[in-house]
Structure formats: structure tokens, C-alpha cells
Design a protein around this motif. Sequence first.
Motif, PDB file in Angstrom:
ATOM      1  N   VAL A   1      17.911  87.046 133.255  1.00  0.00           N
ATOM      2  CA  VAL A   1      19.304  87.365 133.598  1.00  0.00           C
ATOM      3  C   VAL A   1      20.218  86.815 132.511  1.00  0.00           C
ATOM      4  O   VAL A   1      20.052  85.668 132.079  1.00  0.00           O
ATOM      5  N   ASP A   2      21.145  87.663 132.049  1.00  0.00           N
ATOM      6  CA  ASP A   2      22.263  87.139 131.261  1.00  0.00           C
ATOM      7  C   ASP A   2      23.453  87.057 132.215  1.00  0.00           C
ATOM      8  O   ASP A   2      24.041  88.075 132.578  1.00  0.00           O
ATOM      9  N   PHE A   3      23.757  85.835 132.642  1.00  0.00           N
ATOM     10  CA  PHE A   3      24.857  85.631 133.590  1.00  0.00           C
ATOM     11  C   PHE A   3      26.216  85.856 132.905  1.00  0.00           C
ATOM     12  O   PHE A   3      27.188  86.160 133.581  1.00  0.00           O
TER      13      PHE A   3
ATOM     14  N   GLY B   1      21.390  79.787 125.246  1.00  0.00           N
ATOM     15  CA  GLY B   1      22.815  79.763 124.919  1.00  0.00           C
ATOM     16  C   GLY B   1      23.181  80.955 124.045  1.00  0.00           C
ATOM     17  O   GLY B   1      22.578  81.161 122.991  1.00  0.00           O
ATOM     18  N   ASP B   2      24.156  81.734 124.524  1.00  0.00           N
ATOM     19  CA  ASP B   2      24.687  82.838 123.719  1.00  0.00           C
ATOM     20  C   ASP B   2      26.146  82.503 123.386  1.00  0.00           C
ATOM     21  O   ASP B   2      26.433  81.938 122.328  1.00  0.00           O
ATOM     22  N   ASP B   3      27.067  82.776 124.342  1.00  0.00           N
ATOM     23  CA  ASP B   3      28.475  82.405 124.120  1.00  0.00           C
ATOM     24  C   ASP B   3      28.595  80.894 123.907  1.00  0.00           C
ATOM     25  O   ASP B   3      29.520  80.421 123.244  1.00  0.00           O
TER      26      ASP B   3
ATOM     27  N   ILE C   1      27.057  89.987 137.749  1.00  0.00           N
ATOM     28  CA  ILE C   1      26.107  89.542 136.727  1.00  0.00           C
ATOM     29  C   ILE C   1      26.021  90.614 135.649  1.00  0.00           C
ATOM     30  O   ILE C   1      25.876  91.802 135.945  1.00  0.00           O
ATOM     31  N   GLN C   2      26.100  90.182 134.386  1.00  0.00           N
ATOM     32  CA  GLN C   2      26.190  91.168 133.301  1.00  0.00           C
ATOM     33  C   GLN C   2      24.905  91.952 133.048  1.00  0.00           C
ATOM     34  O   GLN C   2      24.941  93.154 132.836  1.00  0.00           O
ATOM     35  N   GLU C   3      23.761  91.231 133.064  1.00  0.00           N
ATOM     36  CA  GLU C   3      22.530  91.933 132.686  1.00  0.00           C
ATOM     37  C   GLU C   3      21.327  91.400 133.452  1.00  0.00           C
ATOM     38  O   GLU C   3      21.120  90.202 133.511  1.00  0.00           O
TER      39      GLU C   3
ATOM     40  N   ALA D   1      30.984  92.768 132.230  1.00  0.00           N
ATOM     41  CA  ALA D   1      31.806  93.392 131.178  1.00  0.00           C
ATOM     42  C   ALA D   1      31.179  94.666 130.612  1.00  0.00           C
ATOM     43  O   ALA D   1      31.791  95.353 129.809  1.00  0.00           O
ATOM     44  N   HIS D   2      29.937  94.978 131.020  1.00  0.00           N
ATOM     45  CA  HIS D   2      29.239  96.140 130.445  1.00  0.00           C
ATOM     46  C   HIS D   2      29.223  97.359 131.362  1.00  0.00           C
ATOM     47  O   HIS D   2      28.642  98.388 131.028  1.00  0.00           O
ATOM     48  N   ALA D   3      29.801  97.251 132.566  1.00  0.00           N
ATOM     49  CA  ALA D   3      29.763  98.385 133.502  1.00  0.00           C
ATOM     50  C   ALA D   3      31.005  98.348 134.391  1.00  0.00           C
ATOM     51  O   ALA D   3      31.722  97.348 134.433  1.00  0.00           O
TER      52      ALA D   3
ATOM     53  N   LEU E   1      13.139  89.688 121.347  1.00  0.00           N
ATOM     54  CA  LEU E   1      14.103  90.519 120.633  1.00  0.00           C
ATOM     55  C   LEU E   1      14.866  91.279 121.705  1.00  0.00           C
ATOM     56  O   LEU E   1      14.296  92.126 122.406  1.00  0.00           O
ATOM     57  N   LYS E   2      16.126  90.920 121.877  1.00  0.00           N
ATOM     58  CA  LYS E   2      16.916  91.508 122.965  1.00  0.00           C
ATOM     59  C   LYS E   2      17.588  92.767 122.419  1.00  0.00           C
ATOM     60  O   LYS E   2      18.626  92.683 121.750  1.00  0.00           O
ATOM     61  N   ILE E   3      16.958  93.905 122.701  1.00  0.00           N
ATOM     62  CA  ILE E   3      17.420  95.138 122.063  1.00  0.00           C
ATOM     63  C   ILE E   3      17.506  96.319 123.022  1.00  0.00           C
ATOM     64  O   ILE E   3      17.595  97.458 122.591  1.00  0.00           O
TER      65      ILE E   3
ATOM     66  N   GLY F   1      30.636  93.175 120.043  1.00  0.00           N
ATOM     67  CA  GLY F   1      30.393  92.797 121.435  1.00  0.00           C
ATOM     68  C   GLY F   1      31.563  93.104 122.361  1.00  0.00           C
ATOM     69  O   GLY F   1      32.672  93.390 121.898  1.00  0.00           O
ATOM     70  N   ALA F   2      31.281  93.041 123.683  1.00  0.00           N
ATOM     71  CA  ALA F   2      32.340  93.173 124.694  1.00  0.00           C
ATOM     72  C   ALA F   2      32.613  91.814 125.323  1.00  0.00           C
ATOM     73  O   ALA F   2      33.745  91.474 125.638  1.00  0.00           O
ATOM     74  N   SER F   3      31.527  91.039 125.534  1.00  0.00           N
ATOM     75  CA  SER F   3      31.739  89.683 126.064  1.00  0.00           C
ATOM     76  C   SER F   3      31.617  88.733 124.874  1.00  0.00           C
ATOM     77  O   SER F   3      30.563  88.202 124.563  1.00  0.00           O
ATOM     78  N   VAL F   4      32.733  88.573 124.200  1.00  0.00           N
ATOM     79  CA  VAL F   4      32.762  87.871 122.915  1.00  0.00           C
ATOM     80  C   VAL F   4      33.055  86.388 123.118  1.00  0.00           C
ATOM     81  O   VAL F   4      33.976  86.031 123.850  1.00  0.00           O
TER      82      VAL F   4
ATOM     83  N   LEU G   1      20.387  84.672 118.736  1.00  0.00           N
ATOM     84  CA  LEU G   1      20.819  84.815 117.350  1.00  0.00           C
ATOM     85  C   LEU G   1      21.428  86.211 117.186  1.00  0.00           C
ATOM     86  O   LEU G   1      20.730  87.213 117.303  1.00  0.00           O
ATOM     87  N   LYS G   2      22.754  86.237 117.031  1.00  0.00           N
ATOM     88  CA  LYS G   2      23.450  87.497 116.761  1.00  0.00           C
ATOM     89  C   LYS G   2      24.101  87.318 115.394  1.00  0.00           C
ATOM     90  O   LYS G   2      25.009  86.480 115.254  1.00  0.00           O
ATOM     91  N   VAL G   3      23.627  88.082 114.425  1.00  0.00           N
ATOM     92  CA  VAL G   3      24.106  87.855 113.054  1.00  0.00           C
ATOM     93  C   VAL G   3      25.625  87.945 112.992  1.00  0.00           C
ATOM     94  O   VAL G   3      26.282  87.148 112.337  1.00  0.00           O
TER      95      VAL G   3
ATOM     96  N   HIS H   1      20.810  92.309 119.865  1.00  0.00           N
ATOM     97  CA  HIS H   1      21.782  93.377 119.579  1.00  0.00           C
ATOM     98  C   HIS H   1      23.146  92.988 120.158  1.00  0.00           C
ATOM     99  O   HIS H   1      23.285  91.937 120.776  1.00  0.00           O
ATOM    100  N   ARG H   2      24.154  93.846 119.983  1.00  0.00           N
ATOM    101  CA  ARG H   2      25.429  93.734 120.681  1.00  0.00           C
ATOM    102  C   ARG H   2      25.553  94.938 121.617  1.00  0.00           C
ATOM    103  O   ARG H   2      24.842  95.925 121.469  1.00  0.00           O
ATOM    104  N   SER H   3      26.503  94.831 122.545  1.00  0.00           N
ATOM    105  CA  SER H   3      26.657  95.966 123.477  1.00  0.00           C
ATOM    106  C   SER H   3      27.217  97.204 122.759  1.00  0.00           C
ATOM    107  O   SER H   3      26.885  98.334 123.103  1.00  0.00           O
ATOM    108  N   GLY H   4      28.045  96.998 121.744  1.00  0.00           N
ATOM    109  CA  GLY H   4      28.511  98.127 120.925  1.00  0.00           C
ATOM    110  C   GLY H   4      27.648  98.158 119.676  1.00  0.00           C
ATOM    111  O   GLY H   4      27.797  97.312 118.799  1.00  0.00           O
TER     112      GLY H   4
END
Length: 412
Positions: free
Chosen positions: A234-236, A305-307, A154-156, A145-147, A381-383, A40-43, A330-332, A359-362
Motif C-alpha cells: 500500500v502507498d498510503f 519513504g517516498d514523500d 488510500i492512494q495505491e 490524489a490519483h482517482a 521497480l514500481k512501474i 507527480g500529483a502527490s508531490v 528512488l524517483k530521479v 515511475h511518477r503518476s504523470g
Amino acid sequence: MARITSLKGRLLYNSRGSKTIEIDVITDTKHIGRVCASSGASVGKHEAMSFPDNKPEKSLEILKTNEKKFIGLDPSNLKSIHETLRTIDSTPNYSKIGGSVAFSLTIASIDAASKSEGIPIFKLLTKDSDLRFPFPLGNILGGGAHAGPGTPDIQEILVCATGSKTIRDAIEVNFAVHKELGKILAKKDTGFTNGRGDEGGWAPKLDNDEALELSAKACEQLGFTLGKEVSLGVDFASTTQWNESRKKYVYNRAGFENTPEEQIDFVSEIIKKYKLAYAEDAVHEEAFDEMSILTERFPKVLIVGDDLLVTNTEILKNAVKKKACNAAILKVNQAGSLYDAIEFAKEASKNNIKLITSHRSGESSDSHISHIGIATKSKMLKIGVVGGERIAKLNELLRISEYDLIRGMAEI
Ligand code: PGA
Ligand code: ZN
């Protein structure tokens, strides 16, 4: 039953061109399970550490030294692979061997078992026969963090074909919205280069409001009603904006700041105005109380909730206690091993927390998470929408549809 005869690790690169590792799990049946780790980039602060001292080479060295411990194990026995790994690294965040080893080794084992037993991965991971397709959720416009500079804070901005009845239709609707938005952006700004962020969403020079406005317009121009056939999310990724010493969310690119109270109003307005079905990390990673306010205020919206949770079962238990969210990413590789992630999924399901496998950004061009999303009964499924490493996951869903083992789309 197959047995592991050897492991092989190698240094490769992810979709951002950063170093990562891939692990092969080889069985006595001459099958190879193979997984390349994403990152990831926003870890999140509390997620598993990808590599010790940021050195993938170090992970590979430790794996090689300990290879023998895995020889003879049954690759379909996730628990024994996980426990063996834990005899090498018992730190909570896999800081000794690296979360990327935990991720790749456990998924590659299941991949090897799937090949040797001739059973698809999703079937190996669950005994449940009532399986549905999660709705693909994809990035159509990226910032944060992605652009680069000039894009929204806003990230996404995400699209989800919430009215689709088939997985193919859901995927095609996402393509159509992404494409339509590209046309709108090119019309609005003659200097628009068709540039895209890390996850394939467009990366235009726009502020948050304009970006949301044009994303909504793309859906409507295609004849869709927001909140029906198609919904925006939106992923803030609000931790990116949070300034801990000033206790404010600082929106550098748009040029304003929010107190924690103002942030709740800011997010609430966006949810209402664009009829969002999905709002991820609307406040920073430790703001459980503010998340609870949003969860109570918007019971029909996925407050995710992600982070905030970092796929960590103990943190999830605390979030459940505080009613801080009604949905979880859920990010393995946030958790570490696939075993850890499945334990997290069980805890979420037990508490009625809806899952979104992500998924992750990388990324790599692997597609195992499409199976993991189905097996964990994820709602979404966020892909991503476009980009080879994103399409790989979408195409795998279409291959899976050929098994005829899955009954339609998830109920959100
Ligand atoms: P990451 O971001 O993969 O860069 O951490 C994705 C997200 O925040 O959902
Ligand atoms: Zn996120």
C-alpha cells in the motif's frame, strides 16, 4: 568516445495530458539520446521543482541560452554533465532551470552514450556484475490524489509477485491479479465502468477496507497465498490526508479522522491483516518519529519513504539516524539529475536501506527507469501494471532479459 554536438528541447505532453519537456542529446557519432520528463500529483514539499514558475517554456528557454556549455562533453560522463548543469542552476531544488531539465538532460546523455557505445544503459551506470531483476510492483487499485471522488482515500493498492523466479512470470502474475480484480469489481458493482486511475489501477467506488478486501480476494481466487507467491503493498501517501493545523489525518471519503497515534494503529492493522510486504508513506512527510515506530514494529516489511525522503541524500541521512525507514523510493525527478539520484542510491545501499525505483503518476512512454532500477540494485521497480506508459517499462525489462547479463530476481 562520443562528444555532444547539440541539444534540442521541445514541449510535449505526459500521460495526464499536461505539458512537459523532452530533451535530445545529439553526438558526433550521429546518435540521439532522448528523454521526456515525468511528473507527480502527490508531490513532496522538498522535492525538485519541475519547472520554474510552473512554465516548461521557461525551462526550454534557459536550456537554449546555455546549450553551448554542454557541447564537446562526453555524454557518458554523468558527473561532468551534472556539474555543468550546476553552473547554470545551483539552487537546491533546481528552481531556476527546473528539475525536469536536470532529469531529461542527464538521462538523455546516458541514453546517447549507450547508443553510441552499443552498451545497454544499465551496464553504463554500474560496474557491478552481480545484477538482478527488481520485482515489478504495480498499482491494481487507485484512490487519493490519483482517482476521483468515491474512490478510497488510500492512494495505491499494489501487487508484487514476491514468489516469482523469473521476470516474465513476475510480470504475468501482476497482469493476472489486476485482471481478476477487475472481474471481482464488475461483479460487486453493476455500475462499475472499468474506470482506472492515473497509474492504471482500477478506480472503483469503494472505501479503504473494501478495496483491500477485494484486492486480497483477487490474489486468493487465483490460488495464491498472500505473502508467498504474491504480496500486497500500500502507498498510503499520508501527506494527502494530513491536516497540519488540526494535527490529524482526515479521511474525507471514508469519513473518519486519525490522531498520529491512531494512524500508527490503523496502518499496523492493515499490514497485519493483509500480510503486506510493502507500506509506503504510512505517515505524513515530516513524521520521522512515527515512521521509526513502524520500522521497529515490522522489521520484515518494507517500510518505505517516498514523500518522506524525496530522493534527497541529506534527508536520507537524517532518516537513517532516526531509523525512520528500511526502504526508500528512488524517483530521479524528485532528486533532479540522474547524478543526484545515483548519489542517493549509494547512500541508501551503504546504510542497508532497500531501494524501490519508481515511475511518477504523470509519465512518458520512456523506459529508462527499468535500467536505472537494475543498475541501482533496487529490490522493486514500481512501474504500474497496465497502461501504455507503464507497459513500456515492463516490456523493456523483457528486452533486457535477452542480454543474459542478469542473474534472476532480487532478494527482497
Ligand atoms: P506521484 O505519486 O507520482 O503522483 O507523486 C506517486 C507516489 O506517491 O508514489
Ligand atoms: Zn508514494
